[in-house]
Scaffold this motif. Sequence first.
Motif, PDB file in Angstrom:
ATOM      1  N   SER A  99      10.756  52.881  30.825  1.00  0.00           N
ATOM      2  CA  SER A  99      11.390  53.542  32.022  1.00  0.00           C
ATOM      3  C   SER A  99      12.872  53.890  31.696  1.00  0.00           C
ATOM      4  O   SER A  99      13.534  53.131  30.867  1.00  0.00           O
ATOM      5  N   LEU A 100      13.227  54.792  32.242  1.00  0.00           N
ATOM      6  CA  LEU A 100      14.784  55.461  32.238  1.00  0.00           C
ATOM      7  C   LEU A 100      15.251  55.808  33.632  1.00  0.00           C
ATOM      8  O   LEU A 100      14.518  56.474  34.235  1.00  0.00           O
ATOM      9  N   ALA A 101      16.335  55.290  34.105  1.00  0.00           N
ATOM     10  CA  ALA A 101      16.659  55.839  35.459  1.00  0.00           C
ATOM     11  C   ALA A 101      18.231  56.231  35.324  1.00  0.00           C
ATOM     12  O   ALA A 101      19.063  55.782  34.632  1.00  0.00           O
ATOM     13  N   TYR A 102      18.574  57.089  36.117  1.00  0.00           N
ATOM     14  CA  TYR A 102      19.929  57.438  36.402  1.00  0.00           C
ATOM     15  C   TYR A 102      20.442  57.227  37.761  1.00  0.00           C
ATOM     16  O   TYR A 102      19.692  57.312  38.886  1.00  0.00           O
ATOM     17  N   HIS A 103      21.453  56.518  38.001  1.00  0.00           N
ATOM     18  CA  HIS A 103      22.221  55.794  38.772  1.00  0.00           C
ATOM     19  C   HIS A 103      23.439  56.689  39.338  1.00  0.00           C
ATOM     20  O   HIS A 103      24.320  56.647  38.569  1.00  0.00           O
ATOM     21  N   ARG A 104      23.597  56.844  40.877  1.00  0.00           N
ATOM     22  CA  ARG A 104      24.835  57.713  41.021  1.00  0.00           C
ATOM     23  C   ARG A 104      25.034  57.120  42.400  1.00  0.00           C
ATOM     24  O   ARG A 104      24.356  56.928  43.257  1.00  0.00           O
ATOM     25  N   LYS A 105      26.411  56.762  42.764  1.00  0.00           N
ATOM     26  CA  LYS A 105      26.855  56.142  43.931  1.00  0.00           C
ATOM     27  C   LYS A 105      27.048  57.357  44.782  1.00  0.00           C
ATOM     28  O   LYS A 105      27.689  58.305  44.387  1.00  0.00           O
ATOM     29  N   ILE A 106      26.607  57.105  45.890  1.00  0.00           N
ATOM     30  CA  ILE A 106      26.348  57.937  47.093  1.00  0.00           C
ATOM     31  C   ILE A 106      27.057  57.190  48.390  1.00  0.00           C
ATOM     32  O   ILE A 106      26.238  56.411  48.911  1.00  0.00           O
ATOM     33  N   ARG A 107      28.129  57.446  48.844  1.00  0.00           N
ATOM     34  CA  ARG A 107      28.638  56.828  49.978  1.00  0.00           C
ATOM     35  C   ARG A 107      28.816  55.592  49.744  1.00  0.00           C
ATOM     36  O   ARG A 107      29.183  55.057  48.728  1.00  0.00           O
ATOM     37  N   ARG A 108      28.276  54.462  50.661  1.00  0.00           N
ATOM     38  CA  ARG A 108      28.174  53.131  50.279  1.00  0.00           C
ATOM     39  C   ARG A 108      26.827  52.698  49.607  1.00  0.00           C
ATOM     40  O   ARG A 108      26.888  51.451  49.136  1.00  0.00           O
TER      41      ARG A 108
ATOM     42  N   PRO B  73      25.530  50.316  28.314  1.00  0.00           N
ATOM     43  CA  PRO B  73      26.674  50.255  28.388  1.00  0.00           C
ATOM     44  C   PRO B  73      27.395  51.616  28.225  1.00  0.00           C
ATOM     45  O   PRO B  73      27.157  52.602  27.552  1.00  0.00           O
ATOM     46  N   GLY B  74      28.401  51.766  29.426  1.00  0.00           N
ATOM     47  CA  GLY B  74      29.238  52.953  29.504  1.00  0.00           C
ATOM     48  C   GLY B  74      28.614  54.002  29.934  1.00  0.00           C
ATOM     49  O   GLY B  74      29.354  55.065  30.123  1.00  0.00           O
ATOM     50  N   THR B  75      27.464  53.897  30.577  1.00  0.00           N
ATOM     51  CA  THR B  75      26.676  55.186  31.228  1.00  0.00           C
ATOM     52  C   THR B  75      26.224  54.500  32.658  1.00  0.00           C
ATOM     53  O   THR B  75      26.555  53.612  32.966  1.00  0.00           O
ATOM     54  N   SER B  76      25.741  55.685  33.160  1.00  0.00           N
ATOM     55  CA  SER B  76      24.953  55.587  34.593  1.00  0.00           C
ATOM     56  C   SER B  76      23.737  55.558  34.183  1.00  0.00           C
ATOM     57  O   SER B  76      22.795  55.542  35.356  1.00  0.00           O
ATOM     58  N   PHE B  77      23.030  55.126  32.915  1.00  0.00           N
ATOM     59  CA  PHE B  77      21.734  55.253  33.078  1.00  0.00           C
ATOM     60  C   PHE B  77      21.308  53.814  32.715  1.00  0.00           C
ATOM     61  O   PHE B  77      21.780  52.939  32.219  1.00  0.00           O
ATOM     62  N   GLY B  78      20.051  53.511  33.372  1.00  0.00           N
ATOM     63  CA  GLY B  78      19.313  52.042  33.124  1.00  0.00           C
ATOM     64  C   GLY B  78      18.217  52.246  32.312  1.00  0.00           C
ATOM     65  O   GLY B  78      17.488  53.230  32.507  1.00  0.00           O
ATOM     66  N   TRP B  79      17.542  51.162  31.620  1.00  0.00           N
ATOM     67  CA  TRP B  79      16.429  51.210  30.852  1.00  0.00           C
ATOM     68  C   TRP B  79      15.498  49.994  31.375  1.00  0.00           C
ATOM     69  O   TRP B  79      15.845  48.882  31.980  1.00  0.00           O
ATOM     70  N   GLY B  80      14.268  50.372  31.505  1.00  0.00           N
ATOM     71  CA  GLY B  80      13.303  48.992  31.590  1.00  0.00           C
ATOM     72  C   GLY B  80      11.988  49.090  30.550  1.00  0.00           C
ATOM     73  O   GLY B  80      11.525  50.411  30.350  1.00  0.00           O
ATOM     74  N   VAL B  81      11.514  48.092  30.334  1.00  0.00           N
ATOM     75  CA  VAL B  81      10.094  48.200  29.923  1.00  0.00           C
ATOM     76  C   VAL B  81       9.196  47.125  30.275  1.00  0.00           C
ATOM     77  O   VAL B  81       9.769  46.013  31.133  1.00  0.00           O
ATOM     78  N   SER B  82       8.014  47.118  30.621  1.00  0.00           N
ATOM     79  CA  SER B  82       7.013  46.387  31.094  1.00  0.00           C
ATOM     80  C   SER B  82       5.696  46.351  30.470  1.00  0.00           C
ATOM     81  O   SER B  82       5.071  47.314  29.910  1.00  0.00           O
ATOM     82  N   PHE B  83       5.200  45.050  30.589  1.00  0.00           N
ATOM     83  CA  PHE B  83       3.925  45.203  30.031  1.00  0.00           C
ATOM     84  C   PHE B  83       2.899  44.365  31.117  1.00  0.00           C
ATOM     85  O   PHE B  83       3.230  43.364  31.580  1.00  0.00           O
ATOM     86  N   THR B  84       1.610  44.929  31.058  1.00  0.00           N
ATOM     87  CA  THR B  84       0.667  44.187  32.035  1.00  0.00           C
ATOM     88  C   THR B  84      -0.568  43.946  31.583  1.00  0.00           C
ATOM     89  O   THR B  84      -1.134  44.926  30.896  1.00  0.00           O
ATOM     90  N   ASN B  85      -1.297  42.760  31.677  1.00  0.00           N
ATOM     91  CA  ASN B  85      -2.434  42.460  31.194  1.00  0.00           C
ATOM     92  C   ASN B  85      -3.218  42.100  32.830  1.00  0.00           C
ATOM     93  O   ASN B  85      -3.212  41.190  33.362  1.00  0.00           O
ATOM     94  N   ASP B  86      -4.549  42.769  32.820  1.00  0.00           N
ATOM     95  CA  ASP B  86      -5.170  42.693  34.194  1.00  0.00           C
ATOM     96  C   ASP B  86      -6.690  42.364  33.688  1.00  0.00           C
ATOM     97  O   ASP B  86      -7.275  43.365  32.988  1.00  0.00           O
ATOM     98  N   ASP B  87      -7.212  41.219  34.082  1.00  0.00           N
ATOM     99  CA  ASP B  87      -8.482  41.089  33.754  1.00  0.00           C
ATOM    100  C   ASP B  87      -9.521  40.690  34.919  1.00  0.00           C
ATOM    101  O   ASP B  87      -8.964  39.877  35.668  1.00  0.00           O
TER     102      ASP B  87
END
Length: 302
Positions: free
Chosen positions: A92-101, A66-80
């Motif tokens: 994971s962490l991501a930075y989002h910036r609006k560029i043009r459209r 909230p209030g930032t340009s950053f997003g977070w993510g978590v993931s778990f994979t089980n492969d048998d």
Amino acid sequence: MVYAQQDAQFTQYMYNGLYYNPAFSGNHTGYRFSALHRSQWLGYTTSSGNGGAPTTQLVTASGRIPGTSFGWGVSFTNDDIGPATSQEANISLAYHRKIRRGVLSLGVSGGMFSNTIKYDEIDVVNPDPSIPSSGNESQMSANFGAGILYEAPKYYLALSSRHINEPTFDFGENSFDNQLVNHSYLMLGYKIRTFAQVTFDPSILLKSEGFNNFSYDVSVIATYDDRMSGGIAYRGEESLSVLLGYKLLRDKSLRIGYAFDLVMGGNEAKAPTSHEFMLTYNLPTITKKIESIIQRTPRFRF
């Protein structure tokens, strides 16, 4: 030398961008949760009768800080798959910036990757006394990835790299050596709107394993009224797929998806069908609205 499975594959890749690319972390407002189960080559058994058909589970969650340009993510994979099992957990962490459209997103991820060998499920042609005949052995290593995403109203383009550090798993004094090689992904998607409340979403996923082996998935999804969807997909030299989806609840926040794969290549070493089930829930951001209320009294008017 035995090579355990590398990255899991998904027919519904277009709905699982976070698995391939950390730049998808919080790329939209609200919070997104998903769970997927894949039964690949259903009913397949090895010559020893120990089964061995790959099964995969994927759980993800993401949102915007909230209030930032950053997003977070978590993931778990089980492969048998056969005598080898892997678990992967990433933040994971991501930075989002609006560029043009559009919006340009940069993401990084880090976590752990665990490999397990089940010795009692290995059918050895020439037995080696140094290789155990029963029991399990597990090893764990750090795992890193990075990605970039550009998303515009009508299209998106994403490029990512997983297992950048290429962790190595060495079981039993070099008896089994498995290096998790770098995987690169290029994902493209486009949205075509019509006048009949129907949209078409063609997409393609290009995959590279260690920059030596290349493969691709291509699909077209049609969606009616942003609720009911259906489409077809093709995995190069492997399978033809049918995808179905439906959004539940009044706000369309809950989606159930299904994919059926008909194996068309390498049938002599595979069962003919694969099945994939997916559940997604989008929780919108809750905002509080303060309304000005007019109050009247005999003396004052607010």
